[in-house]
Scaffold this motif. Structure first.
Motif, mmCIF file in Angstrom:
data_model
loop_
_atom_site.group_PDB
_atom_site.id
_atom_site.type_symbol
_atom_site.label_atom_id
_atom_site.label_comp_id
_atom_site.label_asym_id
_atom_site.label_seq_id
_atom_site.Cartn_x
_atom_site.Cartn_y
_atom_site.Cartn_z
ATOM 1 N N LEU A 1 72.956 39.175 -32.348
ATOM 2 C CA LEU A 1 74.271 39.008 -32.492
ATOM 3 C C LEU A 1 75.312 39.174 -31.262
ATOM 4 C CD1 LEU A 1 76.294 37.992 -34.399
ATOM 5 C CD2 LEU A 1 76.665 40.154 -35.060
ATOM 6 N N LEU B 1 77.504 36.725 -28.059
ATOM 7 C CA LEU B 1 77.888 35.501 -27.661
ATOM 8 C C LEU B 1 77.204 35.182 -26.652
ATOM 9 C CD1 LEU B 1 81.930 36.262 -27.375
ATOM 10 C CD2 LEU B 1 80.618 34.602 -28.624
ATOM 11 N N ASN B 2 77.098 33.642 -26.311
ATOM 12 C CA ASN B 2 76.285 33.219 -25.209
ATOM 13 C C ASN B 2 74.630 33.192 -25.801
ATOM 14 O OD1 ASN B 2 78.399 32.277 -23.756
ATOM 15 N ND2 ASN B 2 78.493 33.976 -22.591
ATOM 16 N N ASN B 3 74.319 33.400 -26.649
ATOM 17 C CA ASN B 3 72.997 33.519 -27.279
ATOM 18 C C ASN B 3 72.699 32.594 -28.410
ATOM 19 O OD1 ASN B 3 70.442 34.694 -27.464
ATOM 20 N ND2 ASN B 3 71.186 36.574 -28.685
ATOM 21 N N ILE B 4 73.318 31.702 -28.520
ATOM 22 C CA ILE B 4 73.201 30.327 -29.237
ATOM 23 C C ILE B 4 71.721 30.053 -29.802
ATOM 24 C CG2 ILE B 4 73.562 27.992 -30.161
ATOM 25 C CD1 ILE B 4 76.028 28.175 -28.301
ATOM 26 N N ALA B 5 70.834 29.879 -29.152
ATOM 27 C CA ALA B 5 69.512 29.539 -29.252
ATOM 28 C C ALA B 5 68.796 30.334 -30.141
ATOM 29 C CB ALA B 5 68.583 29.072 -27.973
ATOM 30 N N HIS B 6 68.775 31.690 -29.651
ATOM 31 C CA HIS B 6 68.050 32.822 -30.542
ATOM 32 C C HIS B 6 68.918 32.930 -32.079
ATOM 33 C CE1 HIS B 6 66.026 33.371 -27.010
ATOM 34 N NE2 HIS B 6 65.034 33.934 -27.541
ATOM 35 N N LEU B 7 70.181 32.967 -31.824
ATOM 36 C CA LEU B 7 71.058 33.246 -33.171
ATOM 37 C C LEU B 7 70.788 32.138 -34.067
ATOM 38 C CD1 LEU B 7 72.890 35.616 -34.244
ATOM 39 C CD2 LEU B 7 74.700 34.468 -32.664
ATOM 40 N N GLU B 8 71.076 30.945 -33.763
ATOM 41 C CA GLU B 8 70.610 29.790 -34.639
ATOM 42 C C GLU B 8 69.383 29.862 -35.197
ATOM 43 O OE1 GLU B 8 73.964 26.473 -33.036
ATOM 44 O OE2 GLU B 8 71.771 26.111 -32.768
ATOM 45 N N ASP B 9 68.324 30.394 -34.273
ATOM 46 C CA ASP B 9 66.765 30.300 -34.604
ATOM 47 C C ASP B 9 66.702 31.492 -35.854
ATOM 48 O OD1 ASP B 9 63.960 29.742 -34.236
ATOM 49 O OD2 ASP B 9 64.063 31.987 -33.970
ATOM 50 N N VAL C 1 68.656 38.949 -37.034
ATOM 51 C CA VAL C 1 69.968 38.210 -36.680
ATOM 52 C C VAL C 1 70.978 39.244 -35.936
ATOM 53 C CG1 VAL C 1 71.979 37.167 -37.487
ATOM 54 C CG2 VAL C 1 69.673 36.286 -38.548
ATOM 55 N N LEU C 2 70.964 40.430 -36.594
ATOM 56 C CA LEU C 2 71.853 41.522 -36.124
ATOM 57 C C LEU C 2 71.338 41.774 -34.639
ATOM 58 C CD1 LEU C 2 72.444 43.639 -39.291
ATOM 59 C CD2 LEU C 2 74.058 41.969 -38.406
#
Lengths: 136, 136
Positions: free
Chosen positions: B50, B52-60, B46-47
């Motif tokens: 971390l 912005l504009n990286n919603i898909a990977h971060l939520e995954d 996750v880190l």
């Protein structure tokens, strides 16, 4: 309370905590990095308590992991990093249904798992590109 | 699906996975230690994502932490280490309501927090002793 209500209550406490961190101008605790790092520390505490007949401490420490994740999700959502908890739950369902339901309980499982994993990695990259294209 | 249904679905997938691990005699994955360790590894992932504009990977990746925790809880419950997810949620509510609602958003907060924490530690120890007395 049912589970939805319990989790909503936890988010309510997390939102209240986040407001206090803002009021206190607590830059360390406003950084989602801090709470994510906390999760990893809590894992070590769970491992220390991992024994039978230790229900109270073990549930307490597992709760700390859950709390760390919920407060990180609350902060990341309010700061625009992610859409929110429900999207995360939906992604978990899709990802692990796709990986687990084709398994058969034998040694071929590892290959099946890895093939689905590769495909999912590509799909995630495509989603990222679609989202980036929308922003530009 | 509402949240309760989504989480129930995730536990259903976790239970199916646990059955397959038993069928495959996968001693590594039958050990709750393995999945707890996985959570700490997922935090690092996750880190790495971390931004912005990286919603898909971060939520995954946040989903992977959630999944790691759910499958650990499923295994720990079925092996008798803990009573279950609902007890964990109830403990989180009690613990963090007690710690957070007395805070005022100023520098006194840290002392208030630590005093409640001390009290809670004693209560947890008493609960453990009550439970141990019942077993003996």
């Amino acid at each position: 309370m049912n589970r939805t209500q319990k989790i909503e209550k936890i988010f309510e406490i997390a939102r209240h905590k986040h407001k206090l961190d803002i009021q206190r101008k607590d830059s360390q605790r406003l950084d989602p990095y801090y709470y994510l790092k906390e999760i990893a520390l809590e894992v070590d505490e769970v491992l220390e308590e991992l024994s039978l007949n230790n229900i109270a401490h073990l549930e307490d420490e597992l709760g700390d992991i859950f709390w760390g994740l919920m407060i990180a999700i609350e902060k990341l959502t309010s700061q625009g990093y992610i859409e929110g908890f429900d999207r995360i739950l939906e992604r978990v369902i899709k990802k692990y249904e796709e990986r687990i339901y084709p398994l058969k309980g034998d040694d071929e499982d590892y290959e099946i798992w890895n093939n689905v994993k590769k495909q999912q990695k590509l799909e995630l990259q495509k989603e990222k590109e679609r989202r980036t294209a929308k922003i530009e």
